[in-house]
Write a protein that holds these residues in place. Structure first.
Motif, mmCIF file in Angstrom:
data_model
loop_
_atom_site.group_PDB
_atom_site.id
_atom_site.type_symbol
_atom_site.label_atom_id
_atom_site.label_comp_id
_atom_site.label_asym_id
_atom_site.label_seq_id
_atom_site.Cartn_x
_atom_site.Cartn_y
_atom_site.Cartn_z
ATOM 1 N N GLU A 156 -25.764 17.732 -13.575
ATOM 2 C CA GLU A 156 -25.917 16.272 -13.583
ATOM 3 C C GLU A 156 -24.674 15.640 -14.208
ATOM 4 O OE1 GLU A 156 -28.156 13.824 -12.573
ATOM 5 O OE2 GLU A 156 -28.775 15.499 -11.324
ATOM 6 N N SER B 165 -22.136 12.294 -14.387
ATOM 7 C CA SER B 165 -21.861 10.907 -14.038
ATOM 8 C C SER B 165 -20.426 10.617 -14.482
ATOM 9 C CB SER B 165 -22.849 9.943 -14.700
ATOM 10 O OG SER B 165 -22.692 9.942 -16.090
ATOM 11 N N TRP C 238 -20.675 11.299 -5.526
ATOM 12 C CA TRP C 238 -20.699 11.283 -6.990
ATOM 13 C C TRP C 238 -21.413 10.038 -7.500
ATOM 14 C CZ3 TRP C 238 -14.809 12.400 -8.001
ATOM 15 C CH2 TRP C 238 -14.516 13.721 -7.630
ATOM 16 N N ARG C 239 -22.085 10.184 -8.626
ATOM 17 C CA ARG C 239 -22.607 9.030 -9.368
ATOM 18 C C ARG C 239 -21.463 8.524 -10.241
ATOM 19 N NH1 ARG C 239 -27.458 11.116 -12.701
ATOM 20 N NH2 ARG C 239 -25.859 10.532 -14.145
#
Length: 140
Positions: free
Chosen positions: A30, A32, A79-80
């Motif tokens: 995960e 960001s 992508w975030r």
């Protein structure tokens, strides 16, 4: 994992993005990203003679020129991310953002547009390394 990615539109920014895209297995599942493009301030002598809206427009246009292609690259890779464009001295603003917003990692190219001034490593990179309390990944 929160990664602050310093970008300036140089070839080293392109290399950095390519490295991140091809080494995602080394990063947490995960991730960001926050892409930060620090806009140099106009000299005070110039700002006294320019409308504030024109100054703001200059800063916005300068940031968009760097961040729009980066955002497009990030979208293509799924992508975030978000973007930031503070006005100030690049090394100071990057280190301040990294520490203040609790990033896990800062990623940046070894040089930027002013690479000629520092042969071994760019001066912004040196400033970030000297003042940042967050791990820094430097891509050459």
């Amino acid at each position: 994992m929160k990664i602050l990615v310093a970008v300036d539109g140089s070839d080293y920014t392109k290399r950095l993005l390519a490295w991140l895209a091809t080494h995602d297995e080394l990063l947490a599942k995960e991730v960001s990203y926050t892409f930060i493009a620090v806009v140099p301030p106009l000299p005070p002598i110039a700002t006294h003679h320019i409308e504030p809206s024109s100054i703001d427009g200059h800063y916005t246009d300068t940031a968009k020129a760097v961040l729009d292609p980066v955002a497009e690259f990030a979208r293509r890779h799924g992508w975030r991310f978000d973007t930031r464009a503070p006005v100030g001295r690049a090394g100071n603003e990057i280190a301040k953002a990294a520490t203040g917003d609790r990033y896990d990692l800062v990623a940046m190219g070894s040089h930027g547009h002013s690479a000629v001034g520092s042969l071994v490593m760019g001066s912004v990179t040196q400033q970030v390394l000297a003042s940042c309390r967050v791990p820094v990944l430097i891509v050459r």
